[in-house]
Write a protein that holds these residues in place. Sequence first.
Motif, PDB file in Angstrom:
ATOM      1  N   LYS A 198      -5.455  15.847  12.154  1.00  0.00           N
ATOM      2  CA  LYS A 198      -5.384  17.287  12.345  1.00  0.00           C
ATOM      3  C   LYS A 198      -4.087  17.580  13.088  1.00  0.00           C
ATOM      4  N   LEU A 199      -3.130  18.181  12.391  1.00  0.00           N
ATOM      5  CA  LEU A 199      -1.831  18.468  12.992  1.00  0.00           C
ATOM      6  C   LEU A 199      -1.903  19.706  13.878  1.00  0.00           C
ATOM      7  N   ASP A 200      -2.632  20.687  13.426  1.00  0.00           N
ATOM      8  CA  ASP A 200      -2.927  21.901  14.176  1.00  0.00           C
ATOM      9  C   ASP A 200      -4.197  22.473  13.563  1.00  0.00           C
ATOM     10  N   ARG A 201      -4.528  23.695  13.844  1.00  0.00           N
ATOM     11  CA  ARG A 201      -5.805  24.235  13.372  1.00  0.00           C
ATOM     12  C   ARG A 201      -5.868  24.456  11.867  1.00  0.00           C
ATOM     13  N   LEU A 202      -4.718  24.483  11.202  1.00  0.00           N
ATOM     14  CA  LEU A 202      -4.696  24.785   9.772  1.00  0.00           C
ATOM     15  C   LEU A 202      -4.188  23.662   8.879  1.00  0.00           C
ATOM     16  N   ASN A 203      -3.544  22.664   9.436  1.00  0.00           N
ATOM     17  CA  ASN A 203      -2.871  21.646   8.627  1.00  0.00           C
ATOM     18  C   ASN A 203      -3.416  20.248   8.904  1.00  0.00           C
ATOM     19  N   PHE A 204      -3.684  19.531   7.810  1.00  0.00           N
ATOM     20  CA  PHE A 204      -4.286  18.207   7.890  1.00  0.00           C
ATOM     21  C   PHE A 204      -3.556  17.231   6.985  1.00  0.00           C
ATOM     22  N   ILE A 205      -3.569  15.976   7.387  1.00  0.00           N
ATOM     23  CA  ILE A 205      -3.086  14.893   6.548  1.00  0.00           C
ATOM     24  C   ILE A 205      -4.228  13.891   6.423  1.00  0.00           C
ATOM     25  N   ILE A 206      -4.481  13.475   5.214  1.00  0.00           N
ATOM     26  CA  ILE A 206      -5.468  12.423   4.956  1.00  0.00           C
ATOM     27  C   ILE A 206      -4.699  11.218   4.438  1.00  0.00           C
ATOM     28  N   PHE A 207      -4.955  10.068   5.032  1.00  0.00           N
ATOM     29  CA  PHE A 207      -4.250   8.869   4.600  1.00  0.00           C
ATOM     30  C   PHE A 207      -5.129   7.641   4.776  1.00  0.00           C
ATOM     31  N   LYS A 208      -4.733   6.596   4.044  1.00  0.00           N
ATOM     32  CA  LYS A 208      -5.388   5.298   4.184  1.00  0.00           C
ATOM     33  C   LYS A 208      -4.664   4.520   5.258  1.00  0.00           C
ATOM     34  N   GLU A 209      -5.437   3.846   6.090  1.00  0.00           N
ATOM     35  CA  GLU A 209      -4.845   2.998   7.117  1.00  0.00           C
ATOM     36  C   GLU A 209      -5.536   1.643   7.075  1.00  0.00           C
ATOM     37  N   TYR A 210      -4.733   0.622   6.955  1.00  0.00           N
ATOM     38  CA  TYR A 210      -5.236  -0.749   6.987  1.00  0.00           C
ATOM     39  C   TYR A 210      -4.692  -1.416   8.248  1.00  0.00           C
ATOM     40  N   PHE A 211      -5.585  -2.066   8.967  1.00  0.00           N
ATOM     41  CA  PHE A 211      -5.182  -2.773  10.180  1.00  0.00           C
ATOM     42  C   PHE A 211      -5.525  -4.239   9.995  1.00  0.00           C
ATOM     43  N   TYR A 212      -4.517  -5.085  10.147  1.00  0.00           N
ATOM     44  CA  TYR A 212      -4.695  -6.527  10.001  1.00  0.00           C
ATOM     45  C   TYR A 212      -4.717  -7.144  11.385  1.00  0.00           C
ATOM     46  N   ARG A 213      -5.896  -7.536  11.825  1.00  0.00           N
ATOM     47  CA  ARG A 213      -6.070  -8.054  13.186  1.00  0.00           C
ATOM     48  C   ARG A 213      -5.332  -9.358  13.431  1.00  0.00           C
ATOM     49  N   LYS A 214      -5.202 -10.131  12.392  1.00  0.00           N
ATOM     50  CA  LYS A 214      -4.584 -11.443  12.538  1.00  0.00           C
ATOM     51  C   LYS A 214      -3.165 -11.349  13.107  1.00  0.00           C
ATOM     52  N   ASN A 215      -2.410 -10.350  12.633  1.00  0.00           N
ATOM     53  CA  ASN A 215      -1.029 -10.209  13.111  1.00  0.00           C
ATOM     54  C   ASN A 215      -0.763  -8.828  13.719  1.00  0.00           C
ATOM     55  N   ASN A 216      -1.813  -8.074  14.011  1.00  0.00           N
ATOM     56  CA  ASN A 216      -1.705  -6.728  14.577  1.00  0.00           C
ATOM     57  C   ASN A 216      -0.793  -5.811  13.762  1.00  0.00           C
ATOM     58  N   HIS A 217      -0.827  -5.967  12.465  1.00  0.00           N
ATOM     59  CA  HIS A 217      -0.023  -5.160  11.556  1.00  0.00           C
ATOM     60  C   HIS A 217      -0.849  -3.970  11.068  1.00  0.00           C
ATOM     61  N   ARG A 218      -0.246  -2.810  11.088  1.00  0.00           N
ATOM     62  CA  ARG A 218      -0.899  -1.590  10.637  1.00  0.00           C
ATOM     63  C   ARG A 218      -0.120  -1.036   9.450  1.00  0.00           C
ATOM     64  N   GLU A 219      -0.830  -0.740   8.379  1.00  0.00           N
ATOM     65  CA  GLU A 219      -0.201  -0.227   7.171  1.00  0.00           C
ATOM     66  C   GLU A 219      -0.810   1.123   6.818  1.00  0.00           C
ATOM     67  N   ILE A 220       0.038   2.122   6.624  1.00  0.00           N
ATOM     68  CA  ILE A 220      -0.409   3.462   6.256  1.00  0.00           C
ATOM     69  C   ILE A 220       0.121   3.764   4.863  1.00  0.00           C
ATOM     70  N   SER A 221      -0.771   4.249   3.993  1.00  0.00           N
ATOM     71  CA  SER A 221      -0.340   4.559   2.630  1.00  0.00           C
ATOM     72  C   SER A 221      -1.133   5.739   2.069  1.00  0.00           C
ATOM     73  N   SER A 222      -0.643   6.227   0.949  1.00  0.00           N
ATOM     74  CA  SER A 222      -1.349   7.250   0.162  1.00  0.00           C
ATOM     75  C   SER A 222      -1.712   8.484   0.966  1.00  0.00           C
ATOM     76  N   ALA A 223      -0.747   9.107   1.579  1.00  0.00           N
ATOM     77  CA  ALA A 223      -1.000  10.299   2.394  1.00  0.00           C
ATOM     78  C   ALA A 223      -0.921  11.566   1.554  1.00  0.00           C
ATOM     79  N   ILE A 224      -1.804  12.509   1.881  1.00  0.00           N
ATOM     80  CA  ILE A 224      -1.747  13.843   1.286  1.00  0.00           C
ATOM     81  C   ILE A 224      -1.887  14.864   2.409  1.00  0.00           C
ATOM     82  N   SER A 225      -1.289  16.022   2.218  1.00  0.00           N
ATOM     83  CA  SER A 225      -1.432  17.085   3.208  1.00  0.00           C
ATOM     84  C   SER A 225      -2.216  18.228   2.588  1.00  0.00           C
ATOM     85  N   LEU A 226      -3.061  18.846   3.414  1.00  0.00           N
ATOM     86  CA  LEU A 226      -3.934  19.923   2.950  1.00  0.00           C
ATOM     87  C   LEU A 226      -4.046  21.009   4.004  1.00  0.00           C
ATOM     88  N   PHE A 227      -4.205  22.241   3.546  1.00  0.00           N
ATOM     89  CA  PHE A 227      -4.561  23.326   4.451  1.00  0.00           C
ATOM     90  C   PHE A 227      -6.057  23.247   4.726  1.00  0.00           C
TER      91      PHE A 227
END
Length: 107
Positions: free
Chosen positions: A45-74
Amino acid sequence: MKEILAEFLQDKISDQEFYDAIYDFIVDQNIRSGEYEGNIFIIKKLDRLNFIIFKEYFYRKNNHREISSAISLFRKDILIAINEHAHKSGFVVKGYGSESNEVITSW
């Protein structure tokens, strides 16, 4: 974009409890910004009207975080999407953004 939204709806709006929690997060005027974290999908939630939905993968083995496939919506667009999906799934729907001024008000 539609594929990501469809995947999000299928994954996160899977029962009444998840629907209620996500709906409440989106419409709560006291939460100006923040994140709703699921297993894979994050709603930012960026503010009261704007949102981003995304996939987040977290790899515990190496503490790597990957964000992909983001969309923004009102807010009204995400509410319409989750309400339509919830209605088709037989859940109790709290209201459609296009029908409720308190849901789509920009203050």
